[in-house]
Design a protein around this motif. Sequence first.
Motif, mmCIF file in Angstrom:
data_model
loop_
_atom_site.group_PDB
_atom_site.id
_atom_site.type_symbol
_atom_site.label_atom_id
_atom_site.label_comp_id
_atom_site.label_asym_id
_atom_site.label_seq_id
_atom_site.Cartn_x
_atom_site.Cartn_y
_atom_site.Cartn_z
ATOM 1 N N LEU A 224 -11.641 -7.376 -2.158
ATOM 2 C CA LEU A 224 -11.132 -6.085 -2.427
ATOM 3 C C LEU A 224 -9.605 -5.819 -2.125
ATOM 4 C CD1 LEU A 224 -13.573 -3.910 -0.786
ATOM 5 C CD2 LEU A 224 -13.641 -4.456 -3.293
ATOM 6 N N GLU A 225 -8.771 -5.084 -2.984
ATOM 7 C CA GLU A 225 -7.405 -4.955 -2.768
ATOM 8 C C GLU A 225 -7.142 -4.400 -1.448
ATOM 9 O OE1 GLU A 225 -3.826 -4.322 -4.971
ATOM 10 O OE2 GLU A 225 -5.624 -4.928 -5.592
ATOM 11 N N PRO A 226 -6.182 -5.196 -0.734
ATOM 12 C CA PRO A 226 -5.927 -4.828 0.751
ATOM 13 C C PRO A 226 -5.212 -3.385 0.734
ATOM 14 C CG PRO A 226 -5.076 -6.999 0.157
ATOM 15 C CD PRO A 226 -5.468 -6.210 -0.970
ATOM 16 N N GLY A 227 -5.264 -2.776 1.713
ATOM 17 C CA GLY A 227 -4.741 -1.402 2.060
ATOM 18 C C GLY A 227 -5.789 -0.406 2.641
ATOM 19 N N TYR A 228 -5.242 0.857 2.430
ATOM 20 C CA TYR A 228 -6.107 2.023 2.994
ATOM 21 C C TYR A 228 -7.543 2.084 2.075
ATOM 22 C CZ TYR A 228 -7.585 6.824 4.201
ATOM 23 O OH TYR A 228 -8.347 7.851 4.444
ATOM 24 N N ILE B 72 -0.736 11.710 4.385
ATOM 25 C CA ILE B 72 -0.029 11.121 3.461
ATOM 26 C C ILE B 72 -0.858 10.788 2.164
ATOM 27 C CG2 ILE B 72 -0.210 8.850 4.778
ATOM 28 C CD1 ILE B 72 2.402 8.053 3.958
ATOM 29 N N ASP B 73 -0.288 10.370 1.238
ATOM 30 C CA ASP B 73 -1.140 9.998 0.141
ATOM 31 C C ASP B 73 -1.561 8.697 0.554
ATOM 32 O OD1 ASP B 73 -1.849 8.962 -2.387
ATOM 33 O OD2 ASP B 73 -0.099 9.279 -3.621
ATOM 34 N N ARG B 74 -2.951 8.414 0.282
ATOM 35 C CA ARG B 74 -3.720 7.185 0.685
ATOM 36 C C ARG B 74 -3.013 5.930 -0.127
ATOM 37 N NH1 ARG B 74 -10.324 8.886 0.669
ATOM 38 N NH2 ARG B 74 -9.812 10.668 2.075
ATOM 39 N N LYS B 75 -2.767 6.117 -1.405
ATOM 40 C CA LYS B 75 -2.397 4.879 -2.144
ATOM 41 C C LYS B 75 -1.068 4.258 -1.618
ATOM 42 C CE LYS B 75 -3.791 6.742 -6.661
ATOM 43 N NZ LYS B 75 -3.493 8.287 -5.927
ATOM 44 N N THR B 76 -0.273 5.143 -0.859
ATOM 45 C CA THR B 76 1.005 4.730 -0.198
ATOM 46 C C THR B 76 0.688 3.656 0.863
ATOM 47 O OG1 THR B 76 1.131 6.351 1.395
ATOM 48 C CG2 THR B 76 2.290 6.643 -0.828
ATOM 49 N N TYR C 95 -5.505 0.656 12.065
ATOM 50 C CA TYR C 95 -4.197 0.733 12.116
ATOM 51 C C TYR C 95 -3.656 0.035 10.659
ATOM 52 C CZ TYR C 95 0.789 0.557 13.501
ATOM 53 O OH TYR C 95 1.966 0.880 13.768
ATOM 54 N N LEU C 96 -2.952 1.036 9.924
ATOM 55 C CA LEU C 96 -2.592 0.737 8.394
ATOM 56 C C LEU C 96 -1.253 1.317 8.424
ATOM 57 C CD1 LEU C 96 -5.648 1.875 6.769
ATOM 58 C CD2 LEU C 96 -4.852 -0.422 6.744
ATOM 59 N N GLY C 97 -0.130 0.781 7.693
ATOM 60 C CA GLY C 97 1.060 1.262 7.617
ATOM 61 C C GLY C 97 1.869 1.292 8.815
ATOM 62 N N GLU D 278 -5.552 12.484 0.528
ATOM 63 C CA GLU D 278 -4.755 12.363 1.473
ATOM 64 C C GLU D 278 -5.285 11.593 2.791
ATOM 65 O OE1 GLU D 278 -1.241 15.771 1.847
ATOM 66 O OE2 GLU D 278 -3.395 16.483 2.100
ATOM 67 N N ALA D 279 -4.582 10.437 3.424
ATOM 68 C CA ALA D 279 -5.137 10.099 4.594
ATOM 69 C C ALA D 279 -4.612 10.838 5.766
ATOM 70 C CB ALA D 279 -4.602 8.752 4.731
#
Lengths: 276, 276, 276, 276
Positions: free
Chosen positions: B126-130, B83-87, B208-210, B271-272
């Motif tokens: 830093l911006e949270p997320g992947y 999946i696209d990392r940005k999502t 664990y993300l998303g 992609e992740a």
Amino acid sequence: MKYKVGSDLVYTIDQPSTFIFNVQVVRNDFQKIIAEELQLDPQIDFDELTIDDNGNRYVRLVAPVGKLKVNYQATVDLSHFLIDRKTIAEVPPAELPMETFQYLYPSRYCQSDMLFGLVQSEFNDLEPGYSRVAAICDWIYDKVTYLSGSSDSQTSAYETAMQRAGVCRDFAHLGVGFCRALNIPARFVSVYAYQLEPQDFHAVFEAYLGDRWYLFDATRLAPKEGFIRVGTGRDAADVSVATIFGSVNLETMNIFVDRVSEEKSSVNTDEAIALA
Amino acid sequence: MKYKVGSDLVYTIDQPSTFIFNVQVVRNDFQKIIAEELQLDPQIDFDELTIDDNGNRYVRLVAPVGKLKVNYQATVDLSHFLIDRKTIAEVPPAELPMETFQYLYPSRYCQSDMLFGLVQSEFNDLEPGYSRVAAICDWIYDKVTYLSGSSDSQTSAYETAMQRAGVCRDFAHLGVGFCRALNIPARFVSVYAYQLEPQDFHAVFEAYLGDRWYLFDATRLAPKEGFIRVGTGRDAADVSVATIFGSVNLETMNIFVDRVSEEKSSVNTDEAIALA
Amino acid sequence: MKYKVGSDLVYTIDQPSTFIFNVQVVRNDFQKIIAEELQLDPQIDFDELTIDDNGNRYVRLVAPVGKLKVNYQATVDLSHFLIDRKTIAEVPPAELPMETFQYLYPSRYCQSDMLFGLVQSEFNDLEPGYSRVAAICDWIYDKVTYLSGSSDSQTSAYETAMQRAGVCRDFAHLGVGFCRALNIPARFVSVYAYQLEPQDFHAVFEAYLGDRWYLFDATRLAPKEGFIRVGTGRDAADVSVATIFGSVNLETMNIFVDRVSEEKSSVNTDEAIALA
Amino acid sequence: MKYKVGSDLVYTIDQPSTFIFNVQVVRNDFQKIIAEELQLDPQIDFDELTIDDNGNRYVRLVAPVGKLKVNYQATVDLSHFLIDRKTIAEVPPAELPMETFQYLYPSRYCQSDMLFGLVQSEFNDLEPGYSRVAAICDWIYDKVTYLSGSSDSQTSAYETAMQRAGVCRDFAHLGVGFCRALNIPARFVSVYAYQLEPQDFHAVFEAYLGDRWYLFDATRLAPKEGFIRVGTGRDAADVSVATIFGSVNLETMNIFVDRVSEEKSSVNTDEAIALA
């Protein structure tokens, strides 16, 4: 530049206890003591010791049960060695005065041998010289939060590098540890500090560069030209304000530092400052 | 994508000793085992256990004095979630699956409670997320030197953060510890890794993300799409290749990972990749 | 034997915060729950999770700004497995149920790998069996001072072994760590404890001997037959009373444990007691 | 009693490197140097420094690429202060010579502040005096295994107390740390040791009792009356045989200690022995 400094300590003592105080200012060419007074209440006998190496002055006494008040005051005439920071180089081990080597070795709170990896990673590529130690201070200031109560008497530079929080003592330990890991002799200095808010004993450090010991303070809490030296050591273990053997409570501690001279300080921002 | 993997372990045993091996690949929707063989020489009995939670497979045996050869081979068909990392967002504790909480808690080698200060200082803004976990991997890659022999079985993330040197296991522990200190569930994963040079068991981590566990590898030693899962745990304590009770020497260990499929990997750099 | 237990927690919440509580008693053959009630004020929604492995029950909620009151009460019928201590042997690793292995591995607060030297020196020569774990408890009781405030949430068994002071959590961690270093599976147990003075959540440990988990408590603060199990884990990280994500103050915590049955306990001093 | 001692060190040097050696015997009233020779091959210039406080002698040199041989030999006439152990008391802090206080403070490898709990638990109830320090040595001898390779240059007394294994340096650090935690000044001493098998530099310690520094050796590897003092310091950091700045390999190190006098030693087992 003349300063009047003092400390007022009040203890409650549950059983006869031995104290070793290190609150008197050092007497040397940079710090001329114009007047000085140490008062104890009750008026008990005490031993005095001045260490030849570094001029540290210790007072030892046995306090009886009850209250102990220690009042110290001194008027000191400070002079400094000032020089353009850019001219100050690191000294290779082959050329260091051998008396400085004790300040290269790891100590209780400055375990430079355990800081080597971090120091290699963060500071090894920097240009050697005064600027590298200044960069170490910037790193500490940027990455470590000054937070009252965040550390205790067992906290060492190794822990502070991880906790990223501490008080002046921890900032100084970290600076000392980082320098030693780069083979720069460094030592812990306790001082009275003009314009420190709130007033307290302050802890800073010195690094041996060029041909002398230069002052550094990663906390940026007070101007370096207003430091009056009390103790010099490998780390805080050597220059505790009070080493106490017994059961004792510190009731109050008041410190004051006033400038007596009218003149203003004339240290430029590109000058390094030495008090030794 | 199909891979053939295997490990060949030879021990010399001085006295009858109990082994618990964790060398078999996990069997699940992402890893279909097409063929598999475990050979022991001498041919001794063994117990098998598969842990429900994470699919880890353990083999226990008591080896007599002499030589013990363990030969394992498997052909595995891998599939991934891409999946696209940005999502991919971080998940607030209120919305995390409760099963993931065990991977938020500090463990022997990932003392996230002791990494909190460092993590706040380095990663909190830093911006949270992947991308934040990716930044953690970059930090580790940039600041920690991969150095064989620089750590041992007692080395934890806390020490690696200071020593700034380690092996894959240490890189993974650091990644896990940093994530947990940011309230991101993270776990240690041992894998067979295609194109790892030299071949060995490899250690990486998952965060664990998303809505799932994504693979990360701060060592950059092999492509993530070539990882075949062997063990999943809180840290290396859970997924040791061999836990041994007795007096034993490892003589040789050989690992191989070959790609059986002709197709090439089709993972884009943005992609992740998830294997769970 | 029937007990009525309860806990009353009051928090002040500065910003919406996520809580994970572990205050409910475990439901199993040894602990039958006759009645139970969990009240929240304000009445907010919550998730519940029961872990299959060990029966731990977690409640998750997001509390709004203001006060949060958590009131839990349960009536529990306890039964025990009792047996003559002398008949209980240690189990060799080759014969341990494989599910117990996770309790052999070192964990955050029970770094058994780092306790190995001490354990070899102090306990290796003792006769294996229940009596060796009892000797470990005696050692802890004799050498470690129970001292409120002497440790904090980061204190581990390694430190307690040196500081020789701690609270129930530290005593339990030490017992767990020592057992694991002898290859005896051991786990941390949080309980309501009848006759504990002053009342609080209590921490004890279990060691796997013979064919089950036996209760141990090196603090000697309350009788083992009055323990009602709340949480079981590798160490305190797994069974925190409240894991909190947010800015929160605990205002009050009140625990009560009353015996409902009239009968008296009938455990002999030479009997071991198991609650699992 | 006359001894002839010597050390032969051979290094391979990859790049010009600075060495600070501490291999020469101390010259004082207890150790009269009858003859002495230091030979370097190649014959390079060196600095010499003798520390006033403790008589430590350091040699500094910059070695060029290639081989460096350091050969030192000395004939020393040793005399001791001997006295019945039972007559030796501990000295309260109020009466200690102030020069001894530096040996009360914690140091890098002897973190007495962190050993306080253990020391209270194990030694506090013992009768003060020489016998208590002797009991500390017995404890170390009984509980700590002398094991070559079990420690490294970063190992401190805190770790040794847990690992229960170490070499002479670790035994000495533990003795020093334990004494300081009881407010007994203690220091680390490196020596040539007659009858040590295999020959090497040896590490022991001194405790300040009565009115002087008494020798202790928890390893029991060689008779105390055959120790010839090389270095005295807070811990091993101060008296490293060779502090090296550069890239260097130690090829060989040979130590010898021969008794020149015909007379036999006349120290009774109930006598304490001092070399200062």
